[in-house]
Design an enzyme around this catalytic site. Structure first.
Site, PDB file in Angstrom:
ATOM      1  N   HIS A  62       1.236  -0.977   0.138  1.00  0.00           N
ATOM      2  CA  HIS A  62       0.124  -0.363   0.198  1.00  0.00           C
ATOM      3  C   HIS A  62       1.238   1.057   0.126  1.00  0.00           C
ATOM      4  CE1 HIS A  62      -2.800  -2.892   2.177  1.00  0.00           C
ATOM      5  NE2 HIS A  62      -3.189  -2.557   1.204  1.00  0.00           N
ATOM      6  N   LYS A  72       5.617   5.956   6.759  1.00  0.00           N
ATOM      7  CA  LYS A  72       5.404   5.377   7.907  1.00  0.00           C
ATOM      8  C   LYS A  72       6.643   4.889   8.335  1.00  0.00           C
ATOM      9  CE  LYS A  72       2.175   3.081   5.178  1.00  0.00           C
ATOM     10  NZ  LYS A  72       1.409   2.124   4.691  1.00  0.00           N
ATOM     11  N   TYR A 132       1.742   0.677  13.325  1.00  0.00           N
ATOM     12  CA  TYR A 132       2.919   1.949  12.759  1.00  0.00           C
ATOM     13  C   TYR A 132       1.963   2.952  13.055  1.00  0.00           C
ATOM     14  CZ  TYR A 132      -0.255  -0.423   9.035  1.00  0.00           C
ATOM     15  OH  TYR A 132      -1.754  -1.164   7.944  1.00  0.00           O
ATOM     16  N   ASP A 168      -6.128  -7.060  -2.244  1.00  0.00           N
ATOM     17  CA  ASP A 168      -4.525  -6.995  -1.679  1.00  0.00           C
ATOM     18  C   ASP A 168      -4.477  -7.520  -2.556  1.00  0.00           C
ATOM     19  OD1 ASP A 168      -4.549  -4.844  -0.153  1.00  0.00           O
ATOM     20  OD2 ASP A 168      -3.802  -6.063   1.505  1.00  0.00           O
TER      21      ASP A 168
END
Length: 179
Positions: A62, A72, A132, A168
Site C-alpha cells: 500500500h 510510516k 505503525y 490486495d
C-alpha cells in the site's frame, strides 16, 4: 535510538537502545527531534494496529499519492513479520527497488518508510501484531497498491501465502499502471 539508512535512500531501520536494570528495560521508540536530525518527517497523524491470525498472511503493498503521501514507522510488537518496501519515486536512483527486513517483538526493530514507498508485510508467526505510526491521514481517493507477487519487483516472500485480502490480491500489475 540507532538509525541505519538502508540501500533505499531515506528509508531507515530504527533500533532501540535498551537501558536495563533490575526492573527490566526501557527504550525510546520515537523522538521528533531525533527523526528531524536524520532528515525524516516526524509527523504522526494516525497510529494503526494490525493483528494477523496466521503465519503467511500478507498485507499490502500500500501507499498514498500526493497530496496525501504518507510516511510510516512500522514495528512488530508480538511475533514476527517480514516487512517489505518498494521505492516508487521516479527520480530516485533506487526507483522500483525493494528491501525486506524482519521485524519482531524480540528484535524490537522498526522500519521508517518514506513518502511514495509501497509498504507491505508477511506474518512470520501466528498472532503477529504490528503497530505503525502514519504521517498522513488515510485518504481513500489517494490510496494505491501493488500486487505482492508483481514480477516487476520480484519480491521473494519467506513463506507460502496463507491469507490475503481480495483487495490486495487484485491490485493491477505495475507495468499496466505505469504504461
Amino acid at each position: 535510538m540507532i538509525f541505519t539508512e538502508t540501500k533505499l535512500k531515506g528509508a531507515f531501520i530504527v533500533d532501540v537502545e535498551l537501558l536495563a536494570d533490575q526492573r527490566g528495560a526501557f527504550a525510546r521508540t520515537f523522538c521528533a527531534q531525533e527523526f528531524e536530525q536524520h532528515g525524516l518527517k516526524p509527523t504522526v497523524a494516525q497510529c494503526n494496529l494490525s493483528f494477523n491470525h496466521k503465519a503467511g498472511t500478507i498485507r499490502g503493498m500500500h501507499y498514498q499519492i500526493p497530496p496525501a503521501a504518507e510516511t510510516k514507522l512500522v514495528r512488530c510488537t508480538k511475533g514476527a513479520i517480514y516487512d517489505v518496501i518498494v521505492d516508487l519515486r521516479p527520480a530516485s536512483p533506487t526507483y522500483r527497488q525493494h528491501i525486506g527486513v524482519e521485524l519482531s517483538a524480540d528484535n524490537r526493530r522498526a522500519l521508517y518508510v518514506p513518502e511514495l514507498f509501497a509498504h507491505g508485510y508477511q506474518a512470520l508467526t501466528d498472532g503477529a501484531e504490528v503497530v505503525y505510526q502514519v504521517g498522513e491521514f488515510y485518504t481513500p481517493g489517494y490510496e494505491r497498491g501493488l500486487r505482492y507477487d508483481d514480477p516487476a519487483f520480484g519480491i521473494s516472500w519467506p513463506l507460502p501465502v496463507t491469507v490475503i485480502s481480495e483487495k490486495d490480491a487484485s491490485w493491477p500489475l505495475f507495468e499496466a499502471v505505469s504504461a
